[in-house]
Scaffold this active site. Structure first.
Site, short mmCIF file in Angstrom:
data_model
loop_
_atom_site.label_atom_id
_atom_site.label_comp_id
_atom_site.label_asym_id
_atom_site.label_seq_id
_atom_site.Cartn_x
_atom_site.Cartn_y
_atom_site.Cartn_z
N CYS A 1 2.30 -6.26 10.29
CA CYS A 1 2.09 -5.32 9.10
C CYS A 1 3.46 -4.95 8.61
O CYS A 1 4.30 -4.69 9.48
CB CYS A 1 1.34 -4.07 9.26
N THR A 2 3.72 -4.90 7.36
CA THR A 2 5.17 -4.61 6.84
C THR A 2 5.66 -3.17 7.05
O THR A 2 6.98 -3.16 7.16
CB THR A 2 5.08 -4.96 5.26
N SER B 1 0.87 -1.06 -0.13
CA SER B 1 0.13 0.14 -0.03
C SER B 1 0.73 1.35 0.09
O SER B 1 0.32 2.40 -0.35
CB SER B 1 -0.95 0.17 1.28
N ASN C 1 0.57 -7.79 4.32
CA ASN C 1 -0.35 -8.93 4.95
C ASN C 1 -1.71 -8.47 4.73
O ASN C 1 -2.48 -9.53 4.46
CB ASN C 1 -0.08 -8.85 6.62
N THR C 2 -2.11 -7.07 4.53
CA THR C 2 -3.67 -7.02 4.41
C THR C 2 -3.92 -7.33 2.91
O THR C 2 -4.99 -7.85 2.70
CB THR C 2 -3.73 -5.45 4.59
N TYR D 1 -4.41 0.52 3.37
CA TYR D 1 -5.13 -0.56 2.77
C TYR D 1 -6.02 -1.21 4.15
O TYR D 1 -7.00 -1.55 3.78
CB TYR D 1 -4.37 -1.82 2.23
N GLY D 2 -5.72 -0.70 5.27
CA GLY D 2 -6.24 -1.50 6.40
C GLY D 2 -7.60 -1.19 6.78
O GLY D 2 -8.30 -2.11 7.27
#
Ligand code: DGL
Length: 265
Positions: A183-184, A11, A74-75, A42-43
């Site tokens: 989350c990255t 994102s 991850n999302t 994006y979350g």
């Protein structure tokens, strides 16, 4: 020696925490990174929205010659990995919160997960817990606002620290001795998280495991290409000046950031 072109997207700038590991493990590959900054975070978006973005970005990366795609998010993995694997022929490498290694690492039997709301509410995350949590108690915490702090390059300011305290403290109070950075974007805050949580807390990040998995897949599946130039190319769907500033700081050298072509924005 593995060569080829690897497309990576997130994102925003969070996926750079994965790109560092990829570059270290695959020094002879060409890396194309897309920060979908016009759509970050994006979350808090719907799975359908993220899926459409993931398809557009993957089309772009394949058009740029990507032999494999890493969803450094991850999302987006939770929302779109299955669709990308169905629609694209190249290897698609996703990532998810590292529940399995965290369950192995906890001494007390309580693991905390810091992640986006999108990841925590996904069916994929529920399946991950079902599969690996066993007798370990998993406590979760969504972290609205944290991604934005990393996007603006604010890794150490007061507001960032307040958010880290707000999100980390409830997990520690519930007994977690191990925290998953789900989350990255969060590995860029690991010093701050460690400072707040204490030296004894174990922090678990997935970036290195993802890069290792990518290395195995492409070594096994991609043909050797002698012509590949080991370069990094960066694109953003948002403000390229801002992206250049933040990406250069997080990547550790000055880079150019090109605008993502309009058709893919
Ligand atoms: N870095 C992403 C992740 O790993 C997404 C963060 C966001 O845009 O909300 O989940």
């Amino acid at each position: 020696m593995t060569t080829g072109t690897i497309g990576v997207f997130d994102s925003g700038v969070g996926g750079l925490s994965v790109l560092h590991h990829i570059r270290r493990m695959l020094p002879y590959t060409r890396l194309i990174y897309v920060a979908d900054s016009a759509h970050v975070p994006y979350g808090d978006k719907s799975a359908h929205y993220i899926e459409q973005r993931a398809i557009a970005l993957s089309r772009f990366l394949v058009g740029q010659g990507a032999d494999a795609i890493v969803i450094a998010c991850n999302t987006a993995t939770a929302a779109a990995a299955a669709t990308l694997r169905r629609d694209f022929k190249c290897p698609i490498i996703g990532m998810e919160p590292a529940v399995k290694p965290a369950v192995a690492a906890t001494k007390i039997g309580v693991v905390g997960v810091l992640a986006t709301i999108g990841t925590l509410e996904s069916a994929r995350f529920a399946a991950l817990l079902e599969r690996y949590a066993g007798n370990v108690k998993i406590v979760t915490q969504g972290c609205p606002g944290l991604v934005e702090q990393v996007e603006s390059g604010n890794l150490h300011g007061i507001r960032t620290r307040q958010l880290v305290e707000r999100y980390t403290t409830p997990l520690l109070e519930r007994g977690a001795d191990t925290l998953i950075l789900g989350c990255t974007h969060y590995p860029f805050l690991s010093n701050l998280i460690r400072d707040v949580a204490g030296e004894q807390v174990i922090l678990i990040d997935t970036g290195e495991a993802v890069a290792r998995h990518l290395q195995h897949r492409i070594t096994a599946e991609l043909p050797y290409r002698a012509e590949t130039q080991a370069t990094e190319v960066f694109f953003s769907s948002g403000d390229c000046d801002q992206a250049r500033h933040t990406i250069s700081a997080l990547w550790g050298s000055t880079v150019e950031v090109q605008p993502l072509p309009f058709d893919f924005t």
